[in-house]
Design a protein around this motif. Structure first.
Motif, PDB file in Angstrom:
ATOM      1  N   ASN A   1      -5.632 -17.763 -14.321  1.00  0.00           N
ATOM      2  CA  ASN A   1      -4.225 -17.482 -14.035  1.00  0.00           C
ATOM      3  C   ASN A   1      -3.759 -16.158 -14.658  1.00  0.00           C
ATOM      4  OD1 ASN A   1      -1.803 -18.079 -12.749  1.00  0.00           O
ATOM      5  ND2 ASN A   1      -0.931 -19.043 -14.590  1.00  0.00           N
ATOM      6  N   THR A   2      -4.637 -15.147 -14.568  1.00  0.00           N
ATOM      7  CA  THR A   2      -4.297 -13.824 -15.091  1.00  0.00           C
ATOM      8  C   THR A   2      -4.879 -12.763 -14.167  1.00  0.00           C
ATOM      9  OG1 THR A   2      -4.377 -12.372 -17.027  1.00  0.00           O
ATOM     10  CG2 THR A   2      -6.357 -13.660 -16.550  1.00  0.00           C
ATOM     11  N   SER A   3      -4.311 -11.576 -14.238  1.00  0.00           N
ATOM     12  CA  SER A   3      -4.802 -10.477 -13.401  1.00  0.00           C
ATOM     13  C   SER A   3      -4.397  -9.166 -14.048  1.00  0.00           C
ATOM     14  CB  SER A   3      -4.229 -10.578 -11.988  1.00  0.00           C
ATOM     15  OG  SER A   3      -4.791  -9.571 -11.160  1.00  0.00           O
ATOM     16  N   SER A   4      -4.790  -8.074 -13.430  1.00  0.00           N
ATOM     17  CA  SER A   4      -4.451  -6.752 -13.961  1.00  0.00           C
ATOM     18  C   SER A   4      -4.209  -5.798 -12.807  1.00  0.00           C
ATOM     19  CB  SER A   4      -5.586  -6.222 -14.840  1.00  0.00           C
ATOM     20  OG  SER A   4      -5.381  -4.855 -15.136  1.00  0.00           O
ATOM     21  N   ASN A   5      -3.187  -4.969 -12.932  1.00  0.00           N
ATOM     22  CA  ASN A   5      -2.908  -3.976 -11.893  1.00  0.00           C
ATOM     23  C   ASN A   5      -4.003  -2.915 -11.797  1.00  0.00           C
ATOM     24  OD1 ASN A   5      -0.480  -5.089 -10.952  1.00  0.00           O
ATOM     25  ND2 ASN A   5       0.670  -4.151 -12.622  1.00  0.00           N
ATOM     26  N   VAL A   6      -4.772  -2.759 -12.884  1.00  0.00           N
ATOM     27  CA  VAL A   6      -5.899  -1.821 -12.846  1.00  0.00           C
ATOM     28  C   VAL A   6      -6.878  -2.236 -11.758  1.00  0.00           C
ATOM     29  CG1 VAL A   6      -7.936  -1.013 -14.104  1.00  0.00           C
ATOM     30  CG2 VAL A   6      -5.721  -1.084 -15.246  1.00  0.00           C
ATOM     31  N   TRP A   7      -7.217  -3.525 -11.706  1.00  0.00           N
ATOM     32  CA  TRP A   7      -8.178  -4.007 -10.716  1.00  0.00           C
ATOM     33  C   TRP A   7      -7.611  -3.957  -9.311  1.00  0.00           C
ATOM     34  CZ3 TRP A   7     -12.373  -3.503 -13.042  1.00  0.00           C
ATOM     35  CH2 TRP A   7     -12.530  -3.890 -14.373  1.00  0.00           C
ATOM     36  N   LEU A   8      -6.318  -4.253  -9.172  1.00  0.00           N
ATOM     37  CA  LEU A   8      -5.696  -4.166  -7.846  1.00  0.00           C
ATOM     38  C   LEU A   8      -5.680  -2.722  -7.340  1.00  0.00           C
ATOM     39  CD1 LEU A   8      -2.691  -6.600  -8.423  1.00  0.00           C
ATOM     40  CD2 LEU A   8      -4.749  -7.038  -7.081  1.00  0.00           C
ATOM     41  N   ASP A   9      -5.348  -1.777  -8.231  1.00  0.00           N
ATOM     42  CA  ASP A   9      -5.380  -0.362  -7.844  1.00  0.00           C
ATOM     43  C   ASP A   9      -6.798   0.094  -7.529  1.00  0.00           C
ATOM     44  OD1 ASP A   9      -2.674  -0.057  -8.046  1.00  0.00           O
ATOM     45  OD2 ASP A   9      -2.687   1.139  -9.881  1.00  0.00           O
ATOM     46  N   ALA A  10      -7.760  -0.371  -8.336  1.00  0.00           N
ATOM     47  CA  ALA A  10      -9.158   0.028  -8.122  1.00  0.00           C
ATOM     48  C   ALA A  10      -9.653  -0.408  -6.750  1.00  0.00           C
ATOM     49  CB  ALA A  10     -10.047  -0.565  -9.216  1.00  0.00           C
ATOM     50  N   GLN A  11      -9.247  -1.596  -6.317  1.00  0.00           N
ATOM     51  CA  GLN A  11      -9.667  -2.100  -5.001  1.00  0.00           C
ATOM     52  C   GLN A  11      -9.253  -1.159  -3.876  1.00  0.00           C
ATOM     53  OE1 GLN A  11      -8.693  -6.652  -6.347  1.00  0.00           O
ATOM     54  NE2 GLN A  11      -8.354  -6.148  -4.214  1.00  0.00           N
ATOM     55  N   TRP A  12      -7.945  -0.847  -3.805  1.00  0.00           N
ATOM     56  CA  TRP A  12      -7.494  -0.037  -2.671  1.00  0.00           C
ATOM     57  C   TRP A  12      -7.946   1.409  -2.804  1.00  0.00           C
ATOM     58  CZ3 TRP A  12      -4.605   4.307  -2.916  1.00  0.00           C
ATOM     59  CH2 TRP A  12      -3.744   4.500  -3.992  1.00  0.00           C
ATOM     60  N   MET A  13      -8.111   1.890  -4.040  1.00  0.00           N
ATOM     61  CA  MET A  13      -8.572   3.262  -4.215  1.00  0.00           C
ATOM     62  C   MET A  13     -10.032   3.420  -3.784  1.00  0.00           C
ATOM     63  SD  MET A  13      -6.648   4.341  -7.775  1.00  0.00           S
ATOM     64  CE  MET A  13      -7.121   6.067  -7.742  1.00  0.00           C
ATOM     65  N   LEU A  14     -10.855   2.455  -4.125  1.00  0.00           N
ATOM     66  CA  LEU A  14     -12.262   2.505  -3.709  1.00  0.00           C
ATOM     67  C   LEU A  14     -12.377   2.396  -2.191  1.00  0.00           C
ATOM     68  CD1 LEU A  14     -13.914   0.296  -6.471  1.00  0.00           C
ATOM     69  CD2 LEU A  14     -14.336   2.728  -6.076  1.00  0.00           C
ATOM     70  N   PHE A  15     -11.596   1.490  -1.599  1.00  0.00           N
ATOM     71  CA  PHE A  15     -11.631   1.352  -0.140  1.00  0.00           C
ATOM     72  C   PHE A  15     -11.153   2.640   0.529  1.00  0.00           C
ATOM     73  CE2 PHE A  15      -9.864   0.201   3.983  1.00  0.00           C
ATOM     74  CZ  PHE A  15     -10.945  -0.476   4.537  1.00  0.00           C
ATOM     75  N   SER A  16     -10.104   3.253  -0.020  1.00  0.00           N
ATOM     76  CA  SER A  16      -9.603   4.516   0.525  1.00  0.00           C
ATOM     77  C   SER A  16     -10.648   5.616   0.418  1.00  0.00           C
ATOM     78  CB  SER A  16      -8.330   4.942  -0.215  1.00  0.00           C
ATOM     79  OG  SER A  16      -7.317   3.980  -0.055  1.00  0.00           O
ATOM     80  N   ALA A  17     -11.365   5.649  -0.713  1.00  0.00           N
ATOM     81  CA  ALA A  17     -12.415   6.650  -0.906  1.00  0.00           C
ATOM     82  C   ALA A  17     -13.523   6.493   0.134  1.00  0.00           C
ATOM     83  CB  ALA A  17     -12.990   6.549  -2.317  1.00  0.00           C
ATOM     84  N   VAL A  18     -13.900   5.246   0.410  1.00  0.00           N
ATOM     85  CA  VAL A  18     -14.925   4.994   1.436  1.00  0.00           C
ATOM     86  C   VAL A  18     -14.436   5.481   2.792  1.00  0.00           C
ATOM     87  CG1 VAL A  18     -16.183   3.194   2.697  1.00  0.00           C
ATOM     88  CG2 VAL A  18     -15.963   3.058   0.213  1.00  0.00           C
ATOM     89  N   PHE A  19     -13.207   5.125   3.142  1.00  0.00           N
ATOM     90  CA  PHE A  19     -12.639   5.527   4.435  1.00  0.00           C
ATOM     91  C   PHE A  19     -12.615   7.048   4.567  1.00  0.00           C
ATOM     92  CE2 PHE A  19      -9.032   6.750   7.073  1.00  0.00           C
ATOM     93  CZ  PHE A  19      -9.282   6.042   8.229  1.00  0.00           C
ATOM     94  N   LEU A  20     -12.169   7.739   3.516  1.00  0.00           N
ATOM     95  CA  LEU A  20     -12.038   9.190   3.569  1.00  0.00           C
ATOM     96  C   LEU A  20     -13.399   9.888   3.583  1.00  0.00           C
ATOM     97  CD1 LEU A  20      -9.070   9.629   1.058  1.00  0.00           C
ATOM     98  CD2 LEU A  20      -9.011  10.169   3.504  1.00  0.00           C
ATOM     99  N   LEU A  21     -14.284   9.484   2.681  1.00  0.00           N
ATOM    100  CA  LEU A  21     -15.548  10.199   2.514  1.00  0.00           C
ATOM    101  C   LEU A  21     -16.592   9.851   3.575  1.00  0.00           C
ATOM    102  CD1 LEU A  21     -15.879  10.045  -1.386  1.00  0.00           C
ATOM    103  CD2 LEU A  21     -15.149  11.979   0.025  1.00  0.00           C
ATOM    104  N   CYS A  22     -16.416   8.723   4.251  1.00  0.00           N
ATOM    105  CA  CYS A  22     -17.385   8.330   5.285  1.00  0.00           C
ATOM    106  C   CYS A  22     -16.947   8.728   6.693  1.00  0.00           C
ATOM    107  CB  CYS A  22     -17.645   6.825   5.227  1.00  0.00           C
ATOM    108  SG  CYS A  22     -18.555   6.316   3.747  1.00  0.00           S
TER     109      CYS A  22
END
Length: 200
Positions: free
Chosen positions: A42-63
Motif C-alpha cells: 500500500n505504498t508507491s513513489s512518484n519517481v517510479w511513475l515518472d520513470a515508467q512514462w519517461m522510459l516509454f517516451s524514450a523508446v517511442f522517440l528513439l525507435c
C-alpha cells in the motif's frame, strides 16, 4: 556516395533503435514492480511513475527512425496495395520530400527552445518527489533529428530504386521471408513422410 550515406544513417539508427528498445523491458519491470508494491505494501513513489512514462517516451522517440528504416510504420494498405510498385515508390518520394522532412525540420526548430528552457530552469516533475523533466524534453530534438536523417536516407533509397540503381530492400526481405516459410513447410512435409509407416 549518397547510397553510402544512406547505409551509414541506416546503420546508426538501427543500432540506436535496438539499444533503445531494451528500455521497454525496463519500463515493464518498473511498472510491474510498482503495481506489486502498491497492492501488497500500500505504498508507491512518484519517481517510479515518472520513470515508467519517461522510459516509454524514450523508446517511442528513439525507435521512430528505426521503425521507418525497417518499413514498419503504419500505412493505409487498403489504398497503397491498389497502386503499382512504381506509383508507391513515387508516393514515398513525394511524402518524404514534402511532408516528412519539412515536418521534422519544424519539430526540431520548435523543440530546441522547448528543451533549452526546460534545461535552463532544471524543470522538475509536477508530482511531488518526481523526476526531472528536462532529460526527456532534450530527447525530442535529438529524436526528430534522427528521424530527419532517416527520412533523407529513405528518400535516397527510393530515388535509387526508381532509377534502377538498387533493389528494393523491402521486396528482398519479403522474398527471403517467403523462402523461409516455403522451406519450413517442405521440412514439415519431409518429417511427416519419414514418420509415417512404410506401406507394403
Amino acid at each position: 556516395m549518397f547510397l553510402a550515406l544512406s547505409r551509414a544513417i541506416d546503420a546508426v539508427n538501427g543500432w540506436i533503435g535496438r539499444k533503445a528498445a531494451w528500455l521497454l523491458l525496463a519500463a515493464t519491470a518498473i511498472s510491474a514492480a510498482n503495481a506489486i508494491i502498491r497492492k501488497t505494501l500500500n505504498t508507491s513513489s512518484n519517481v517510479w511513475l515518472d520513470a515508467q512514462w519517461m522510459l516509454f517516451s524514450a523508446v517511442f522517440l528513439l525507435c521512430a527512425s528505426w521503425t521507418l528504416r525497417d518499413n514498419e510504420h503504419v500505412r493505409i494498405d487498403v489504398l497503397s496495395n491498389r497502386f503499382s510498385k512504381r506509383t508507391r515508390d513515387w508516393i514515398d518520394v513525394i511524402g518524404h520530400a514534402f511532408v516528412l522532412i519539412p515536418f521534422c525540420l519544424i519539430m526540431i526548430w520548435t523543440s530546441v527552445p522547448f528543451a533549452q528552457a526546460s534545461i535552463a530552469t532544471n524543470e522538475q516533475s509536477f508530482a511531488a518527489g518526481g523526476l526531472p523533466q528536462w532529460p526527456i524534453k532534450l530527447l525530442m530534438p535529438i529524436a526528430f533529428f534522427m528521424l530527419l536523417l532517416q527520412a533523407i536516407s529513405e528518400l535516397i533509397k527510393r530515388i535509387a530504386i526508381i532509377s534502377g540503381r538498387m533493389e528494393d530492400p523491402v521486396l528482398a526481405a519479403d522474398a527471403a521471408e517467403a523462402e523461409v516459410e516455403r522451406l519450413k513447410a517442405a521440412i514439415i512435409v519431409d518429417e511427416a513422410d519419414e514418420a509415417s509407416p512404410a506401406r507394403p
